[in-house]
Every structure is written in structure tokens, then in C-alpha cells.
Design an enzyme around this catalytic site. Sequence first.
Site, PDB file in Angstrom:
ATOM      1  N   ASP A 105       0.826  -1.199   0.000  1.00 54.49           N
ATOM      2  CA  ASP A 105       0.000   0.000   0.000  1.00 54.49           C
ATOM      3  C   ASP A 105       0.866   1.257   0.000  1.00 54.49           C
ATOM      4  OD1 ASP A 105      -1.930   1.909   0.356  1.00 54.49           O
ATOM      5  OD2 ASP A 105      -2.417   1.352   2.413  1.00 54.49           O
ATOM      6  N   ASP A 286      -1.710   5.563  -5.361  1.00 51.56           N
ATOM      7  CA  ASP A 286      -2.040   4.736  -4.196  1.00 51.56           C
ATOM      8  C   ASP A 286      -2.405   3.311  -4.603  1.00 51.56           C
ATOM      9  OD1 ASP A 286      -2.839   3.658  -1.824  1.00 51.56           O
ATOM     10  OD2 ASP A 286      -4.523   5.015  -1.494  1.00 51.56           O
TER      11      ASP A 286
END
Length: 398
Positions: A105, A286
Site C-alpha cells: 500500500d 495509491d
Amino acid sequence: MHTFITSAALVASASVAFAAPAQLVGRSTFQVKQVAAGKVYRPGPVAMMQTYNKYAKVGAVAPSVVSNAAAALQSGSVAANPEQYDESYLCPVQVGGQTLNLDFDTGSADLWVFSTLTPATQSTGHAKYNPKTSGKAKSGYTWNISYGDNSGASGTVYADKVVVGGVTATSQAVEAATSVSTQFMQDTDNDGLLGLAFSTINTVQPQQQTTFFDTVKGTLAKKLFTVDLKAGTAGTYDFGYIDSSKYAGTITYVPVKTTNGFWEFTAGAATANNRSLGSVGDAIADTGTTLMYLPTAVTSAYYAQISGATNSAAAGGYIFPCDADVPDFHITIGGKSFTVPGEYINFTPADNSGEQCFGGIQPNTGIGFTILGDVFLKAMFVVFDQTTSAPRLGFAAQ
Ligand SMILES: *[C@@H]1O[C@H](CO)[C@@H](O)[C@H](O)[C@H]1NC(C)=O
Ligand SMILES: *[C@@H]1O[C@H](CO)[C@@H](O)[C@H](O)[C@H]1NC(C)=O
């Protein structure tokens, strides 16, 4: 899912001092299987060490200047396997000798895992980290993270060996969950997260810990990692090198604003069907967010071009007839136009009838910036680069 870490957590961690990098170990050779295709950066000392190793049995001994330089360089590649509908991508990681599937992430900075400390009612079906095997407890250290989708987790902290695609951190902060939210409980493919944002937003208290990348970056052949996610099939995260077989044309670099701890940059205008959709502006790359979240005006201008598209309160966002003609989405970054194919924006069925489909682009209402999640990233090859004095992002088409 998950998305960037929320601002409440940012505020909570802002006053905490920055931790010193954890202890490191190097590898002296490349594993061939990690870099099966393409051109690979092959540093001189590593090549020299291979020669010394070959002749070791006849007494060759590498000068320490060569062996030390080679030991200081590592690189590797790990598979990123998509869940159903590419909702997230999971990578096998060895944590204290156990293999867990972690969601990498770039929108958060905690490495946390399901553990033997997580209540059985919350962890059934997950692989679990057992800190008793080789972990060293960091006494009094805790963590608590909340993500943009209101999921979250909290727990205690250990130092342990973490290996990603052959790249080793001997003493990485491993955050063992003592509690996870329902979203994580239910997603049994996912055994935790490996944050790759900036360590300034790590949530460990009383002292922030470094991300896996920050822990190992001084030992990498190059201080960078690359993300090559794919639609419906396995992609890769590569650490320490750029595999030129994975992108087309040249890489366009843009400066990164690190103040919020994200890989944040300024994007240009968007178009679809040759019509301007307006400016995108402040954006983050992201990997931990499934969809793209764009300014309201850009989003509505995009869906104005799909016949039958509506912003449905019941569905929770823009939907359209599944058989609609969905235009490609183009976005300018660093003066260059990049394309997300329309088929990626026809994301999933929105109802049981299969007539309406949920859009892969949604408005960023209440977020305050654009999130370029996996729907965007799986069309791209992206370099998360700290080889330069200031961090930068590099974008190329796959
Ligand atoms: C973690 O933070 C959340 C949200 O701020 C809070 O509700 C929860 O009680 C915290 N958990 C722990 C263990 O501190
Ligand atoms: C978009 O516009 C350019 C120039 O105005 C033109 O060359 C191109 O063919 C157009 N593309 C499409 C898909 O309409």
C-alpha cells in the site's frame, strides 16, 4: 478497498519523533528467477563477487572493499496477485519465516499482520504471524491505523526478519494485530498490509518505525521500487532496479510533495472522447486503493459521455448500463498523456441483474485530493524513486 491512511491518523502521528533505520543485511548475488526477463541493473561489485565465489575453492578471496560493496546491494521482485475484480493485489512476504499474503500500500506506512495475538473470532481463515518464533518484542510500543474506507486495525510491535522477493530486512518493525475491523476479518485472502508511503505517517507509538522500503533502501542497488500491476493477472513489485522490459517508451518523472507523507504530485488535464474534462491537480499514486477518485467536475464531465450513467445514492456512486460504450480516460502527467482503457472503468456489476455496472472512476468528495488507485495503476508502470535528492514519481505506459 482500504485507501490512503486518514487525516486523523496523520494528526495523531505528527508529533512523534522519527525512528532510526533498523538493522540491515545484504545479499551478495541476484537470484536469476527474480529477474527472468528484461535488462537488469548489474552492479560491478556483485559481478566481481560472482567471480570470487566461483574461484573460492581454489583459494580466491575477495578484497573486503569488493565484498562489502557487493553485500550492500540487493534487489528483487515479488508477484502481485489480484483478488477477484482486482479489488486488491496481494504479495507473498516472509515475516519471521512464515509466508503471509500482504496488500502493498503506497498510501500508508505501517507493516501490520494478522497474528497469533489476533482473537480467533477475527482471524479465522487468515495466515498468522507468530511473534514467538523469532520476533523481539518492542516493549510498550503500540499502533493503531484507520484507512480512508473506515477499516482499521491496532496492536503491538515486534522486530523481526522480513523478506520480500529475496530482499531482506533483518530487523523490521512488524506490527502484530490484536484487533482488526470487519473489512479485514472478512477478506481472508489478505493477511495484512505492507505500507510503502513515507515513514513520517507510520502510526507506531511512542516512536515511529520505518517502512520496509525505508529500512532496506540503503542496501538496494538503486533506492527505488517499481509497480507494475496488471488487469486480472499477476503483476510485480520490483525493488532496487528498473526492468526496461516492463514499460513502453520513456519514463516521465514528476516531483513528489512529501508533506502529507504520500506519493503526491500535481497532475494536469483529463480528456475523454477528445473533450476536456478539466484539471485534475493534487493527486496521490495509491496501490492500496482500488478505484480512481477524481474531482467532482472531472467525474461528472466524464460520465456525461456515457449514455445512461447516473450518480446513484443506492449504488454508492456512478453506475451505467453494463453494455454502454465506455470511453478511454486520458490524463496528462509531466506534460505527457497517459491512457486508462474504458474497459477498466467498467469495474464490476452493480446489482444482481447484471444490467448496471459500477464505475472505476468516482468523485473525491470529502477527500480533498485525487487518488489514482489500481484502476489507473494497472495501465501504468510507475517508479517510486528516491535516487534523486528529492523523491519523484516516474510514469510510463505498460
Ligand atoms: C484506535 O483508534 C480508533 C479510532 O481513533 C479508536 O476508536 C480505537 O479505540 C483505537 N483502538 C485502540 C486499541 O486504541
Ligand atoms: C482528437 O483530436 C485530434 C486533433 O484535434 C484529432 O487528430 C484526433 O483524430 C481526434 N481523436 C479522436 C479519437 O477523435
